[in-house]
Design a protein around this motif. Structure first.
Motif, mmCIF file in Angstrom:
data_model
loop_
_atom_site.group_PDB
_atom_site.id
_atom_site.type_symbol
_atom_site.label_atom_id
_atom_site.label_comp_id
_atom_site.label_asym_id
_atom_site.label_seq_id
_atom_site.Cartn_x
_atom_site.Cartn_y
_atom_site.Cartn_z
ATOM 1 N N PHE A 66 1.908 12.112 4.965
ATOM 2 C CA PHE A 66 2.726 10.877 5.283
ATOM 3 C C PHE A 66 2.393 10.298 6.507
ATOM 4 C CE2 PHE A 66 5.414 13.745 2.537
ATOM 5 C CZ PHE A 66 5.826 13.084 1.864
ATOM 6 N N GLN A 67 2.709 8.790 6.525
ATOM 7 C CA GLN A 67 2.183 8.309 7.582
ATOM 8 C C GLN A 67 2.833 8.758 9.142
ATOM 9 O OE1 GLN A 67 2.928 3.635 7.512
ATOM 10 N NE2 GLN A 67 2.655 3.765 9.917
ATOM 11 N N ARG A 119 -0.259 14.882 -1.659
ATOM 12 C CA ARG A 119 -0.178 13.717 -0.464
ATOM 13 C C ARG A 119 0.282 14.193 1.092
ATOM 14 N NH1 ARG A 119 4.418 8.975 -0.674
ATOM 15 N NH2 ARG A 119 3.420 8.657 1.449
ATOM 16 N N LEU A 164 1.592 4.373 -2.982
ATOM 17 C CA LEU A 164 1.502 5.724 -2.751
ATOM 18 C C LEU A 164 2.899 6.517 -3.047
ATOM 19 C CD1 LEU A 164 -0.474 7.123 0.301
ATOM 20 C CD2 LEU A 164 -1.202 6.426 -1.900
ATOM 21 N N ASN A 165 3.782 5.779 -2.736
ATOM 22 C CA ASN A 165 5.187 6.356 -2.880
ATOM 23 C C ASN A 165 5.540 6.473 -4.536
ATOM 24 O OD1 ASN A 165 5.659 6.670 -0.496
ATOM 25 N ND2 ASN A 165 6.974 5.018 -0.060
ATOM 26 N N VAL A 219 -5.195 5.290 1.944
ATOM 27 C CA VAL A 219 -4.340 4.289 2.461
ATOM 28 C C VAL A 219 -4.507 4.096 4.057
ATOM 29 C CG1 VAL A 219 -2.247 3.094 3.135
ATOM 30 C CG2 VAL A 219 -2.711 3.925 0.914
ATOM 31 N N ASP A 262 -1.690 8.646 3.472
ATOM 32 C CA ASP A 262 -1.154 7.672 3.925
ATOM 33 C C ASP A 262 -1.312 7.369 5.401
ATOM 34 O OD1 ASP A 262 0.395 5.316 4.368
ATOM 35 O OD2 ASP A 262 2.470 6.492 3.477
ATOM 36 N N GLU A 263 -2.163 6.495 5.934
ATOM 37 C CA GLU A 263 -2.724 5.938 6.995
ATOM 38 C C GLU A 263 -2.871 7.277 7.945
ATOM 39 O OE1 GLU A 263 -0.861 2.648 8.818
ATOM 40 O OE2 GLU A 263 -0.214 1.769 6.865
ATOM 41 N N LYS A 305 0.926 -1.024 0.066
ATOM 42 C CA LYS A 305 0.016 -0.011 -0.071
ATOM 43 C C LYS A 305 0.886 1.133 -0.080
ATOM 44 C CE LYS A 305 -1.934 -0.830 3.966
ATOM 45 N NZ LYS A 305 -1.214 -1.701 4.392
ATOM 46 N N SER A 306 1.864 1.355 0.889
ATOM 47 C CA SER A 306 2.484 2.608 0.939
ATOM 48 C C SER A 306 3.517 2.500 -0.378
ATOM 49 C CB SER A 306 3.603 2.364 2.227
ATOM 50 O OG SER A 306 2.849 2.545 3.299
#
Lengths: 353, 290, 250
Positions: free
Chosen positions: C85-86, C83, C47-48, C198, C165-166, C43-44
């Motif tokens: 970031f987690q 985007r 996104l990346n 995500v 992202d999360e 998943k990550s």
């Protein structure tokens, strides 16, 4: 009417803070620009007064200290904003100094030679920064250390320009606006302090405006910079070029003050001192850079009456370690934090008595 | 022609010593993630103690053991007491602290033994044999063999031993040590101890050539820095290849251009590699971790 | 020309292992899609790749008809891609509001040069319910506020596609409720925004997203309307069946 007032109170309750807390301002070195400008002015006047009152030999040390402070101020941008280690502060000083002497020797007007030397230093710094900043974070120290180490021997190799081992002299009849710019004159002291204050004020402005914000994003959250459209490579090269430019200015002033420059004046230790001076005094503080310059330029002179010259490294190393143990933000931040507490304490005592 | 051969052969010999300097830095980098500026000073202390032992009548063997032992202990002390604890403030303060340590050690040596260069004994001054028209001394041969043994040993240590494998992983993932059952502070300490003894060995090879002064071993730090940038930070093998290349390059520059240009050429070579291969010749391409 | 996002045969390899293997899916304009899957399912990585931080080995990413292949990560914001970031990537020395404003530096060229006042950084912070921390440093604000500040920053460029992202990872139950409210507020103000979320918290994803895509070991095992996907047996086995194990990991 009442309703509107109610809304206003609600609004103000929602926003309890309009600016950074004192603690946040001290730890980040941001905000409170007028107060910081005032501190800079006060410290600069104190340095001037001390220099005027001192014997020529001490005044000479103060002049050199302020010149180091200019280089430290530039270097602090690399260290404080990007978190990168630059050991080439002495290299840019050498470039500025040798450039100034050489351009003058070619018959160029000294004022024009000074400007050309600074521009040349800025250009060379930018070109060198492109590959250097490919090393990430603290590892820029490796490339700049190698460069700083190479400078004295390179100066000997380029003896047609630098005069080799024997060195070269600065133009001795340079007197813009009737100022006598050499050695330990009052004019020299005033000039270096004024230049430091101007550059310090400019640093403060840039640090708190868009350029500072952008550089901080690159230094502290590089990925966020990338995804919001910031080119970290460009930003890094610009910051390193700024550091190089200030180093070049310091170099020109150094050549004027010393009058005669040779390779031994630009050993790799000069770059170490410029870095260490910034760390000890606080890489985010403008007046701290002045403090750092005094550490580097004046402390060894004063220490020599107490300990043998060979031992100054011990004192410096110890001060550096203490500064790092205290969190690495330097003496200036510590004083900035302590000052409000002290005034509070004094106020209470007065109120009590 | 003889000059060319001599430059290359002796370049390889000295290059292996440069590689050793790089290897010590790689060990610290792998475990802690930064670079030590104090390794030259740590070695210098070992060498001065070793020199005292030699003058007191100890043989070369005893001298060598003393040098390595003192450097090892001092490396561990610097890492364990000063630098590793400072990592809590970040890598930058930790790396800067090694400069502070270097200044203090250098200052202490200046005060106690003085800055004058002294002669340091070598394992043997006898010539061994001629190789490609170049006379090699026994000390060159011993130096090369010892360095080769150290490189092979380090290779095995990092690939085979439990602690070595954990050390490789600890900088990437701080839980690696816990998973392998070794606290990561101890892994970092092992890194500093190994690097300390490597700098002692390095000092033994360098001091007879450059003569011993508080700053002479520090000179080699520059070559070590070049070796790890060119070789790639995390690669012991890269340090070896880069060290040998640097040795040959600097000897050729010295022989055909000017000895004063050697440091500049090394620096330029370093920048060139950075432009073409930012992670060095043998470094892993580092992926951003999100 | 298709609007929204189209991912075709995306393959990403790390030292010989396929982190993503020929993954294809699309998100229509204005659709909120939840991208779920166990830890290490890619998943990550996805996104990346979408945001350009990783370069895929094969496949293509097409956004609003533009192939993003040749567009560098830092230029994708001008294409309308944004985007979070987690782990919040906020500059520690900048205030929350200053961090948010960093996102405003590069609005898409198609947009009007000066945004309406209602879309200012302070306004978004208010909508997301964390304006009282505007003048705080990230370290002085709760973790939930830091994560919402990331969302606000991502919104400042007026994106057409937002990748989260999360956003709920590391948040308390209370903060998760605030997060859902904040995200609904975004939908109210930006009805045409396409979103790829995500997230581990399937309940949270299901309450917000009309479509789901499920990754397992780098492969897309299900894609479609949320209820259909959640009823899928393969998804239950690959993901929901092992839920207890990955909930324990950070």
């Amino acid at each position: 009417m009442t309703l509107q007032k109610d809304v206003e109170t609600q609004e103000s309750a929602r926003r309890p803070r309009r600016r950074l807390s004192a603690r946040a301002a001290a730890s980040t070195g941001r905000g409170r620009v007028p107060a910081r400008l005032l501190t800079l002015a006060v410290v600069a006047v104190a340095v001037l007064a001390f220099g005027f009152a001192s014997a020529p030999s001490v005044r000479y040390a103060v002049i050199l200290s302020v010149i180091y402070a200019i280089a430290i101020l530039g270097n602090n941008a690399v260290l404080g904003l990007l978190g990168e280690m630059n050991l080439s502060g002495g290299v840019t000083m050498a470039l500025g100094a040798y450039g100034f002497c050489w351009f003058s020797a070619q018959g160029m007007n000294p004022a024009l030679a000074a400007v050309t030397a600074v521009l040349l230093t800025a250009l060379v710094s930018a070109v060198i920064a492109i590959p250097t900043t490919r090393l990430r974070g603290i590892f820029t120290a490796l490339a700049t250390f190698a460069l700083a180490y190479a400078i004295p021997t390179l100066a000997i190799y380029l003896k047609d320009i630098t005069g080799g081992d024997e060195g070269t002299s600065a133009p001795y009849d340079f007197a813009p606006f009737g100022l006598e710019l050499s050695g330990s004159t009052w004019d020299m002291l005033t000039t270096v302090v004024v230049i430091f204050v101007l550059l310090g004020a400019l640093s403060l402005y840039l640090f708190n405006a868009r350029p500072g914000t952008t550089a901080l994003v690159v230094g502290e959250a590089e990925l966020a910079g990338t995804t919001t459209g910031i080119s970290h490579r460009t930003v890094k090269v610009v910051v390193w070029t700024w550091a190089g430019t200030l180093g070049g200015i310091a170099g020109v002033l150094y050549a004027l003050a010393v009058g005669f420059i040779g390779p031994t004046g630009f050993s790799f230790m000069l770059g170490v001192w410029i870095l260490v001076g910034g760390v000890i005094a606080g890489p985010r503080s403008v007046w701290g850079a002045l403090l750092g310059g005094l550490f580097v330029g004046l402390l060894p002179v004063e220490l020599q009456s107490v300990v043998p010259p060979a031992a100054t490294g011990i004192i410096f190393g110890a001060i550096l370690l203490i500064a790092l143990l205290a969190g690495g933000r330097g003496l200036a931040e510590w004083i900035e934090r302590a000052a409000p507490k002290m005034t509070e304490l004094i106020r209470r005592r007065r109120a009590a008595s | 022609m003889d000059l060319l051969q001599a430059s290359i052969v002796l370049g390889v010999v000295v290059g292996i010593v440069y590689a050793l300097s790089g290897a010590g830095l790689v060990v610290i980098f792998r475990t802690s993630g930064y670079i030590s500026f104090a390794q030259g000073d740590i070695a210098a202390v070992g060498l001065f103690v070793g020199l005292a032992a030699y003058k007191a009548g100890g043989g070369y063997g005893l001298t060598a053991v003393t040098v390595i032992l003192v450097s090892t202990v001092l490396g561990g002390l610097v890492g364990g007491l000063i630098t590793i604890p400072l990592e809590r403030h970040g890598h930058l303060p930790a790396a800067l602290s090694t400069i502070g340590v270097g200044l203090i050690i250098g200052g202490i040596l200046n005060v106690t033994v003085g800055g004058d260069p002294r002669a340091f004994p070598e394992v043997s001054s006898a010539a061994a044999f001629d190789f490609a028209g170049v006379r090699l001394g026994w000390s060159d041969i011993v130096g090369m063999l010892a360095s080769a043994a150290i490189f092979i040993g380090l290779g095995f240590f990092f690939r085979r031993s439990r602690i070595g494998i954990a050390m490789r992983a600890v900088n990437d993932n701080r839980f690696a040590g816990q998973i392998l059952g070794v606290p990561d502070k101890r892994l970092k300490l092992v890194g500093w101890i190994v690097a300390g003894s490597l700098s002692g060995v390095l000092g033994l090879f360098v001091a007879p050539i450059l003569s011993l002064s508080p700053v002479s071993v520090n000179t080699l730090l520059v070559f070590g820095f070049c070796a790890i940038v060119i070789g790639g930070f995390d690669s012991i093998f890269g340090a070896l290849v880069a060290g040998v290349s640097i040795g040959v390059l600097s000897n050729l520059t010295s022989a055909y251009v000017d000895p004063n240009l050697v440091p500049t050429v090394l620096w330029a070579a370093m920048l060139l590699v950075l432009l073409i291969r930012p992670n060095g010749l043998f470094g892993r391409r580092r992926l951003v971790r999100v | 020309m298709t609007t929204g996002l189209e991912v075709r045969d995306l393959t990403m390899t790390f030292s010989g292992v396929d982190a993503l293997a020929q993954v294809s899916f699309s998100i229509g304009e204005g659709v909120w899609l939840g991208l779920i899957g166990p830890n290490g399912s890619g998943k990550s990585t996805m996104l990346n790749v979408l945001s350009g931080l990783y370069r895929p080995r094969a496949g293509s990413v097409v956004m609003n008809g533009h192939d993003l292949q040749a567009v560098r990560a830092r230029h994708r914001i001008r294409q309308g891609l944004s985007r979070t970031f987690q782990h919040p990537q906020l500059a520690a020395s900048l205030t929350i509001l200053e961090n948010v404003m960093v996102g405003a530096a590069h609005r898409p060229t198609a947009e009007a040069p000066s945004p309406p006042a209602s879309d200012s950084g302070a306004e978004w912070l208010r909508r997301l319910g964390c304006d009282e921390y505007a003048e705080h440093l990230p370290s002085e604000a709760p973790y939930g506020v830091q994560k919402l500040a990331e969302v606000a920053r991502a919104l400042m460029s007026a994106p057409s596609l937002l990748l989260l992202d999360e956003p709920a990872a590391g948040l308390s139950a209370r903060e998760r409720v605030d997060l859902v409210a904040a995200l609904k507020e975004i939908r109210r103000h930006r009805p045409t925004l396409t979103l790829c979320l995500v997230e581990h918290d399937v309940g949270l994803v299901a309450s917000l997203c009309s479509e789901l895509a499920v990754l397992s070991a780098g492969r897309l095992i299900a894609n479609g309307p949320t209820q259909t996907v959640l009823a899928d047996e393969a998804v239950k086995v690959a993901y929901l069946g092992t839920r207890s194990t990955h909930d324990a990991t950070p």
